[in-house]
Every structure is written in structure tokens, then in C-alpha cells.
Design a protein around this motif. Structure first.
Motif, PDB file in Angstrom:
ATOM      1  N   ALA A 163      -8.346  10.546 -10.741  1.00  0.00           N
ATOM      2  CA  ALA A 163      -8.536  10.280  -9.315  1.00  0.00           C
ATOM      3  C   ALA A 163      -9.290  11.444  -8.687  1.00  0.00           C
ATOM      4  CB  ALA A 163      -7.183  10.090  -8.632  1.00  0.00           C
ATOM      5  N   ASP A 164      -9.649  11.273  -7.417  1.00  0.00           N
ATOM      6  CA  ASP A 164     -10.330  12.358  -6.711  1.00  0.00           C
ATOM      7  C   ASP A 164      -9.409  13.558  -6.515  1.00  0.00           C
ATOM      8  OD1 ASP A 164     -12.707  10.906  -6.418  1.00  0.00           O
ATOM      9  OD2 ASP A 164     -11.993   9.966  -4.569  1.00  0.00           O
TER      10      ASP A 164
ATOM     11  N   TYR B 136     -12.144  11.946  -0.134  1.00  0.00           N
ATOM     12  CA  TYR B 136     -11.502  11.401  -1.323  1.00  0.00           C
ATOM     13  C   TYR B 136     -11.014   9.984  -1.028  1.00  0.00           C
ATOM     14  CZ  TYR B 136     -11.323  16.035  -3.550  1.00  0.00           C
ATOM     15  OH  TYR B 136     -11.638  17.237  -4.123  1.00  0.00           O
ATOM     16  N   SER B 137     -11.226   9.089  -1.971  1.00  0.00           N
ATOM     17  CA  SER B 137     -10.786   7.702  -1.807  1.00  0.00           C
ATOM     18  C   SER B 137      -9.712   7.308  -2.817  1.00  0.00           C
ATOM     19  CB  SER B 137     -11.976   6.745  -1.939  1.00  0.00           C
ATOM     20  OG  SER B 137     -12.579   6.871  -3.226  1.00  0.00           O
ATOM     21  N   SER B 138      -9.359   8.223  -3.713  1.00  0.00           N
ATOM     22  CA  SER B 138      -8.312   7.924  -4.700  1.00  0.00           C
ATOM     23  C   SER B 138      -7.445   9.158  -4.900  1.00  0.00           C
ATOM     24  CB  SER B 138      -8.928   7.487  -6.033  1.00  0.00           C
ATOM     25  OG  SER B 138      -9.783   8.492  -6.555  1.00  0.00           O
TER      26      SER B 138
ATOM     27  N   ARG C  31       0.568   4.532   2.202  1.00  0.00           N
ATOM     28  CA  ARG C  31      -0.259   3.321   2.266  1.00  0.00           C
ATOM     29  C   ARG C  31      -0.504   2.887   3.699  1.00  0.00           C
ATOM     30  NH1 ARG C  31       2.814   0.913  -2.909  1.00  0.00           N
ATOM     31  NH2 ARG C  31       1.249   1.443  -4.491  1.00  0.00           N
TER      32      ARG C  31
ATOM     33  N   ALA D 274      -7.304   3.689   0.644  1.00  0.00           N
ATOM     34  CA  ALA D 274      -7.345   4.589  -0.511  1.00  0.00           C
ATOM     35  C   ALA D 274      -6.642   3.966  -1.706  1.00  0.00           C
ATOM     36  CB  ALA D 274      -6.690   5.928  -0.159  1.00  0.00           C
ATOM     37  N   ARG D 275      -7.068   4.367  -2.891  1.00  0.00           N
ATOM     38  CA  ARG D 275      -6.387   3.933  -4.116  1.00  0.00           C
ATOM     39  C   ARG D 275      -5.347   4.984  -4.451  1.00  0.00           C
ATOM     40  NH1 ARG D 275      -7.167   4.704  -9.710  1.00  0.00           N
ATOM     41  NH2 ARG D 275      -9.059   5.921  -9.332  1.00  0.00           N
ATOM     42  N   LEU D 276      -4.076   4.602  -4.388  1.00  0.00           N
ATOM     43  CA  LEU D 276      -2.976   5.544  -4.590  1.00  0.00           C
ATOM     44  C   LEU D 276      -2.228   5.217  -5.872  1.00  0.00           C
ATOM     45  CD1 LEU D 276      -1.528   5.576  -0.948  1.00  0.00           C
ATOM     46  CD2 LEU D 276      -3.228   7.128  -1.936  1.00  0.00           C
ATOM     47  N   GLN D 277      -2.014   6.229  -6.683  1.00  0.00           N
ATOM     48  CA  GLN D 277      -1.226   6.073  -7.906  1.00  0.00           C
ATOM     49  C   GLN D 277       0.045   6.903  -7.784  1.00  0.00           C
ATOM     50  OE1 GLN D 277      -3.520   6.203 -11.775  1.00  0.00           O
ATOM     51  NE2 GLN D 277      -5.099   7.060 -10.436  1.00  0.00           N
TER      52      GLN D 277
END
Length: 211
Positions: A37-38, A121-123, A141, A147-150
Motif C-alpha cells: 500500500a501507499d 495516499y489512496s491505500s 472508512r 481510500a483502500r484500507l487493509q
């Protein structure tokens, strides 16, 4: 009699939800290896040392460009956090940012959003304690909807998620976290039922003058 029955049913539903929530927390660790991720963001709180170490390990493994430690105690120095993190100095000095403004999970979400926006940053990989992760992800969220969140939950010495009910401290922590999670979930459901942003509506068409 009907009132007592209703209270019993509500209590039963709440207790069933608590058990499901605790099982979810227990099954969340060890977390699978995240995709690159970013950035990595580590949310501080009870068991911060384990959280920060886990975040640094992801950074050192090349899983992200930079890391934010959100909600750092204002009395802690940058060197204090490096000592706790056990980070390689070269990586720590170049790629670890500290956030001192957040005082709770809502603050963590805002601080993270500001940092991600400033870095473009988008992730993100989100690191926090296993019991805190469900609520943290709801807040993040909500604040970072695009954003892409893990999630990368970490088990800590604060609570044994498998045997949380065996100690008074573990039971209080799990029940409190579950109750807070329900409150945030309810808030997000209510928000979702409200009117949509006017910007999402198609623009009105203005008829062209007849010529």
C-alpha cells in the motif's frame, strides 16, 4: 409480561452479538500478509508497543512507503518512539511520521485522513489491536470513504481474545469495545439513511434558447 419478554429478547440478541464480535476478534489474528500500500498507519492505545512494532515491521518489509503513528503521547519524544519500535534508524528517520493530535479513535481517523491527504495516499494498511480493529475500521472508512484500507490486527498483552471472559479486565474491555462498536455502527447506519450529498445528484439541464 410482554415487556419482560421484549427485554429478554433484546438482551439475548445483544449477548449473541457480543459472542460473535469476540469470535471475530479472536479469528482476526494472526493477520494475513497484506498487499503493498501507499502507507501504514498505526493507531496507539493500550498495547501500543506491540502495535508500533508490527507497523514498523511492515514498513521495513517494503509493504509501504511511509508510516504514521497516530495518537502519540505529547510527552513522548521521537527517540522514545524509535526505541519502542525497534526500528532501523535509517528507515525510522526517513519514513516514520508521528501524530500528536489524536486523543481517541475519532481523532485517529481525522489525523490519518489529514496525513493521507497531505501525502496523496489512496491505500493504507491499518495496524491496531485486534479488539480495537472493528471500530477503528468503521471510523476510518467513514473519514476516508475512497481510500483502500487493509486491516492488520495485532494481538496484544492487554487481552487474550480467545479467553476474554475468564478475567474481569478482559470481559470489561471486550464488552466496552463491543458497545462502542455498536454505537458507531448505528451512527453510520443513520447517516446512510439520510439525504445524499447534493453534489452526487446529476446537474440540472438548462434548456437552450430557441433560435
Amino acid at each position: 409480561m410482554k415487556g419482560l419478554t421484549a427485554i429478554f429478547l433484546v438482551g439475548l440478541i445483544w449477548a449473541s452479538g457480543l459472542i460473535a464480535f469476540a469470535d471475530r476478534v479472536d479469528r482476526s489474528t494472526p493477520a494475513p500478509e497484506p498487499e503493498r500500500a501507499d502507507g501504514v498507519v498505526t493507531l496507539t492505545g493500550a498495547g501500543s508497543n506491540e502495535r508500533i512494532i508490527a507497523g514498523v515491521e511492515l514498513l521495513e518489509a517494503g509493504k509501504a512507503k511511509r508510516m504514521l503513528v497516530s495518537g502519540v503521547n505529547r510527552e513522548a519524544s521521537r527517540e522514545d518512539i524509535r526505541t519502542v519500535s525497534k526500528a532501523v534508524r535509517k528507515i525510522y528517520d526517513c519514513c516514520v511520521d508521528l501524530g500528536f493530535t489524536a486523543a481517541d479513535t475519532v481523532g485517529n481517523a481525522r489525523e490519518t485522513a489529514e496525513w493521507a491527504d497531505s501525502m496523496r495516499y489512496s491505500s493504507l494498511i491499518v495496524v491496531t489491536a485486534d479488539y480495537h480493529m472493528p471500530r477503528a475500521m468503521l471510523e476510518l472508512r467513514s473519514t476516508l470513504p475512497h481510500a483502500r484500507l487493509q486491516a492488520y490486527p495485532v494481538s496484544t498483552s492487554v487481552i487474550n481474545a480467545h479467553y476474554w471472559w475468564r478475567t474481569g479486565r478482559g470481559a470489561r474491555l471486550m464488552i466496552t469495545e463491543y458497545s462502542k462498536y455498536l454505537a458507531i455502527l448505528g451512527r453510520e447506519i443513520v447517516r446512510g439513511m439520510g439525504p445524499k450529498d447534493a453534489a452526487a445528484s446529476p446537474p440540472a439541464t438548462v434548456p437552450s434558447p430557441k433560435g
